[in-house]
Design a protein around this motif. Structure first.
Motif, PDB file in Angstrom:
ATOM      1  N   VAL A 180     -18.476  -0.409  -3.970  1.00 10.05           N
ATOM      2  CA  VAL A 180     -19.157   0.875  -4.564  1.00 10.05           C
ATOM      3  C   VAL A 180     -19.458   1.766  -3.622  1.00 10.05           C
ATOM      4  O   VAL A 180     -19.294   2.906  -3.388  1.00 10.05           O
ATOM      5  N   PHE A 181     -19.961   1.282  -2.215  1.00 10.36           N
ATOM      6  CA  PHE A 181     -20.366   1.911  -1.101  1.00 10.36           C
ATOM      7  C   PHE A 181     -19.020   2.511  -0.384  1.00 10.36           C
ATOM      8  O   PHE A 181     -18.684   3.679   0.015  1.00 10.36           O
ATOM      9  N   LEU A 182     -17.906   1.800  -0.581  1.00 10.15           N
ATOM     10  CA  LEU A 182     -16.649   2.076   0.063  1.00 10.15           C
ATOM     11  C   LEU A 182     -16.029   3.149  -0.770  1.00 10.15           C
ATOM     12  O   LEU A 182     -15.596   4.171  -0.043  1.00 10.15           O
ATOM     13  N   GLY A 183     -15.976   2.977  -2.054  1.00  8.93           N
ATOM     14  CA  GLY A 183     -15.586   4.253  -2.754  1.00  8.93           C
ATOM     15  C   GLY A 183     -16.267   5.553  -2.746  1.00  8.93           C
ATOM     16  O   GLY A 183     -15.842   6.620  -2.448  1.00  8.93           O
ATOM     17  N   HIS A 184     -17.483   5.443  -2.495  1.00  8.54           N
ATOM     18  CA  HIS A 184     -18.536   6.665  -2.473  1.00  8.54           C
ATOM     19  C   HIS A 184     -18.426   7.299  -1.167  1.00  8.54           C
ATOM     20  O   HIS A 184     -18.409   8.453  -1.035  1.00  8.54           O
ATOM     21  N   GLY A 185     -17.981   6.163  -0.028  1.00  5.21           N
ATOM     22  CA  GLY A 185     -17.880   6.976   1.266  1.00  5.21           C
ATOM     23  C   GLY A 185     -16.146   7.840   1.371  1.00  5.21           C
ATOM     24  O   GLY A 185     -16.339   8.556   2.249  1.00  5.21           O
ATOM     25  N   ALA A 186     -15.411   7.303   0.478  1.00  5.82           N
ATOM     26  CA  ALA A 186     -14.076   7.704   0.682  1.00  5.82           C
ATOM     27  C   ALA A 186     -13.990   9.151  -0.274  1.00  5.82           C
ATOM     28  O   ALA A 186     -13.530  10.088   0.170  1.00  5.82           O
ATOM     29  N   THR A 187     -14.808   8.919  -1.642  1.00  6.22           N
ATOM     30  CA  THR A 187     -14.422  10.122  -2.302  1.00  6.22           C
ATOM     31  C   THR A 187     -16.024  10.679  -2.634  1.00  6.22           C
ATOM     32  O   THR A 187     -15.786  12.047  -3.425  1.00  6.22           O
ATOM     33  N   GLY A 188     -17.216  10.310  -2.128  1.00  2.21           N
ATOM     34  CA  GLY A 188     -18.263  11.089  -2.652  1.00  2.21           C
ATOM     35  C   GLY A 188     -18.878  10.786  -4.017  1.00  2.21           C
ATOM     36  O   GLY A 188     -19.783  11.140  -4.359  1.00  2.21           O
ATOM     37  N   GLY A 189     -18.002   9.990  -4.876  1.00  5.32           N
ATOM     38  CA  GLY A 189     -18.541   9.619  -6.076  1.00  5.32           C
ATOM     39  C   GLY A 189     -18.321   8.033  -6.123  1.00  5.32           C
ATOM     40  O   GLY A 189     -18.242   7.489  -5.245  1.00  5.32           O
ATOM     41  N   TYR A 190     -19.023   7.696  -7.364  1.00  2.00           N
ATOM     42  CA  TYR A 190     -19.044   6.268  -7.409  1.00  2.00           C
ATOM     43  C   TYR A 190     -18.068   5.539  -8.532  1.00  2.00           C
ATOM     44  O   TYR A 190     -17.977   4.376  -8.627  1.00  2.00           O
ATOM     45  N   SER A 191     -17.262   6.454  -9.187  1.00  2.00           N
ATOM     46  CA  SER A 191     -16.233   5.750 -10.006  1.00  2.00           C
ATOM     47  C   SER A 191     -15.267   4.859  -9.211  1.00  2.00           C
ATOM     48  O   SER A 191     -14.651   3.774  -9.944  1.00  2.00           O
ATOM     49  N   THR A 192     -14.736   5.430  -8.258  1.00  2.00           N
ATOM     50  CA  THR A 192     -13.835   4.631  -7.452  1.00  2.00           C
ATOM     51  C   THR A 192     -14.234   3.364  -7.097  1.00  2.00           C
ATOM     52  O   THR A 192     -13.380   2.239  -7.226  1.00  2.00           O
ATOM     53  N   GLY A 193     -15.477   3.190  -6.468  1.00  2.00           N
ATOM     54  CA  GLY A 193     -16.127   1.829  -6.412  1.00  2.00           C
ATOM     55  C   GLY A 193     -16.243   0.930  -7.456  1.00  2.00           C
ATOM     56  O   GLY A 193     -15.679  -0.399  -7.200  1.00  2.00           O
ATOM     57  N   SER A 194     -16.429   1.539  -8.651  1.00  2.00           N
ATOM     58  CA  SER A 194     -16.427   0.614  -9.894  1.00  2.00           C
ATOM     59  C   SER A 194     -15.241   0.200 -10.282  1.00  2.00           C
ATOM     60  O   SER A 194     -14.984  -0.866 -10.493  1.00  2.00           O
ATOM     61  N   VAL A 195     -14.027   1.187  -9.960  1.00  2.00           N
ATOM     62  CA  VAL A 195     -12.947   0.534 -10.286  1.00  2.00           C
ATOM     63  C   VAL A 195     -12.354  -0.490  -9.406  1.00  2.00           C
ATOM     64  O   VAL A 195     -11.919  -1.636  -9.948  1.00  2.00           O
ATOM     65  N   LEU A 196     -12.601  -0.451  -8.160  1.00  2.00           N
ATOM     66  CA  LEU A 196     -12.381  -1.305  -7.059  1.00  2.00           C
ATOM     67  C   LEU A 196     -12.993  -2.793  -7.425  1.00  2.00           C
ATOM     68  O   LEU A 196     -12.365  -3.825  -7.380  1.00  2.00           O
ATOM     69  N   ALA A 197     -14.134  -2.592  -7.858  1.00  2.00           N
ATOM     70  CA  ALA A 197     -15.109  -3.810  -8.089  1.00  2.00           C
ATOM     71  C   ALA A 197     -14.357  -4.611  -9.328  1.00  2.00           C
ATOM     72  O   ALA A 197     -14.641  -5.735  -9.510  1.00  2.00           O
ATOM     73  N   ALA A 198     -13.966  -3.617 -10.267  1.00  2.00           N
ATOM     74  CA  ALA A 198     -13.318  -4.404 -11.405  1.00  2.00           C
ATOM     75  C   ALA A 198     -11.906  -5.081 -11.080  1.00  2.00           C
ATOM     76  O   ALA A 198     -11.790  -6.106 -11.724  1.00  2.00           O
ATOM     77  N   PHE A 199     -11.156  -4.446 -10.506  1.00  2.00           N
ATOM     78  CA  PHE A 199      -9.989  -5.135  -9.956  1.00  2.00           C
ATOM     79  C   PHE A 199     -10.363  -6.487  -9.032  1.00  2.00           C
ATOM     80  O   PHE A 199      -9.656  -7.538  -9.233  1.00  2.00           O
TER      81      PHE A 199
END
Length: 398
Positions: free
Chosen positions: A24-43
């Motif tokens: 979640v932190f990784l995705g937020h750092g890359a995109t500024g949002g939380y959706s990317t991190g949630s997708v990565l956690a799901a994978f």
């Protein structure tokens, strides 16, 4: 429990506990949002499920250290890729997350088998309790460690720490005397158990999935429930930490002495008690119901998992233990993931309390199905009871 085994288990479990929040932190750092991190956690979780099932049943005792070290090494490489290239395309990050979850996923089942291979039968319940305590402590420490590293050092640093942990775990696998002993025994005629034998423990897998489903609903609905009752949402983190601490306490108390009845009976009673605790959370208004319910459920939840491991060990032959523990780990992940989706749907259409109660009802239904199936499959001879496993307070060998 030996020190080498405990360190190896900690190094392989810490990345699992850290990864979802770290992503979640990784995705937020890359995109500024939380959706990317949630997708990565799901994978990542999907990789754990697939890896535990496929690699756990494939793992052969004759090549135990090779299989474990390879999986852990590949997982370390995937975490390293996430740490070094957080700005990569989403499909690339998702693939790396899947591999990071899947490649090491056979290690929990294999390490649990190694733990029981170095203790006497009478000490197995104590060993599983110690294992559960270690797991709860790892999960208790992981969120704070992720937040500290991500905010103070950078969003990619928790990924690097996960990679380092798996590298250390890879090295430690070769030092475990129990792993060498298992390979030596397998060289003298041990074979991997057929899939049909592994799947014969399905009633136990169902109960484990039920327990994790209830946990998923309760954890994910806790914050909306606090908000719904006009309570500070910041209490969610405190309550979950208390829950983990009480689970460790429950596992410790369970391992202190022998208890009347079988592990299957203990598991059923404690799972029903856990469901009752979460029912209190849903029905009793204000903060009182939440605190009392979490106190009761926290103590009983760890006992459920300890007794499920004991039941599975009793139900399957030794050659099927590693695969059985891995399948149970995978089914728990399936139960947690499906319940997370279910909780999200329920929150959109009903109240948080109704979502928890529906989860409780579903858990009790699965528990009833599992209990009936276990009774029908129970052999004519009496199963080994926890009393017989824990007759004397001798310590486990180091």
């Amino acid at each position: 429990m030996t020190g080498a085994w405990a360190f190896t288990a900690s190094m392989t479990r810490l990345p699992v506990a850290m990864a979802p929040l770290a992503m979640v932190f990784l995705g937020h750092g890359a995109t500024g949002g939380y959706s990317t991190g949630s997708v990565l956690a799901a994978f990542f979780i999907a990789g754990e499920v697939v890896g535990a099932w496929a690699l756990g049943t494939f793992l052969h005792p004759r090549r135990l250290r090779l299989h474990l070290s390879t999986g852990l090494g590949v997982g370390a490489a995937a975490f390293t890729a996430l740490a070094l290239w957080p700005d990569a395309a989403l499909p690339v990050l998702a693939a790396a997350s899947f591999v990071a979850g899947g490649a090491p996923a056979a290690s929990p089942g294999a390490l649990r088998t190694l733990l029981t291979s170095v203790v006497d039968d009478k000490d197995v319940a104590r060993a599983f309790s110690a294992d559960s305590i270690l797991t709860e402590l790892v999960w208790l420490a992981a969120p704070g460690l992720v937040v500290l590293l991500a905010l103070q050092a950078g969003p990619g640093v928790p990924m690097a720490v996960c990679a380092l942990c798996l590298v250390l775990g890879t090295a430690m696998v070769f030092t475990l005397r129990s792993a060498k002993a298992v390979e030596a025994d397998a060289a003298e005629g041990g074979e991997r158990a057929p899939t049909s034998v592994v799947l014969s423990g399905w009633p136990i897998y169902v109960t484990s999935a039920a327990a994790m489903s209830l946990m998923a609903v309760s954890e994910l609905v806790l914050t909306p429930l606090l908000q719904y009752r006009d309570l500070p949402v910041g209490l969610a983190g405190v309550l979950l930490m208390v829950f983990a601490g009480l689970s460790a306490l429950g596992a410790f108390v369970y391992g202190l002495r022998s208890w009347p009845g079988t592990a299957r009976t203990h598991s059923l009673v404690c799972l029903v008690g856990t469901a009752a605790g979460f029912t209190v959370v849903a029905l009793v208004p204000g903060l009182t119901g939440i605190v009392v319910g979490f106190l009761a459920a926290g103590v009983l939840q760890a006992v459920v998992m300890v007794t499920r491991n004991l039941s599975l060990r009793e139900a399957l032959p030794t050659s099927a233990h590693t695969a059985g523990y891995s399948v149970m780990y995978a089914v728990q992940g399936i139960g947690y993931s499906l319940s997370a989706v279910f909780a999200a749907v329920m929150l959109d259409r009903s109240t948080p309390s109704a979502a928890i109660l529906t989860g409780v009802a579903f858990t009790l239904l699965l528990t009833a199905v599992s209990s009936l199936a276990e009774r029908r499959a129970q052999p004519a001879t009496a199963p080994l009871t926890v009393e017989k496993q824990c007759e004397t307070p001798e310590s486990t060998p180091s």
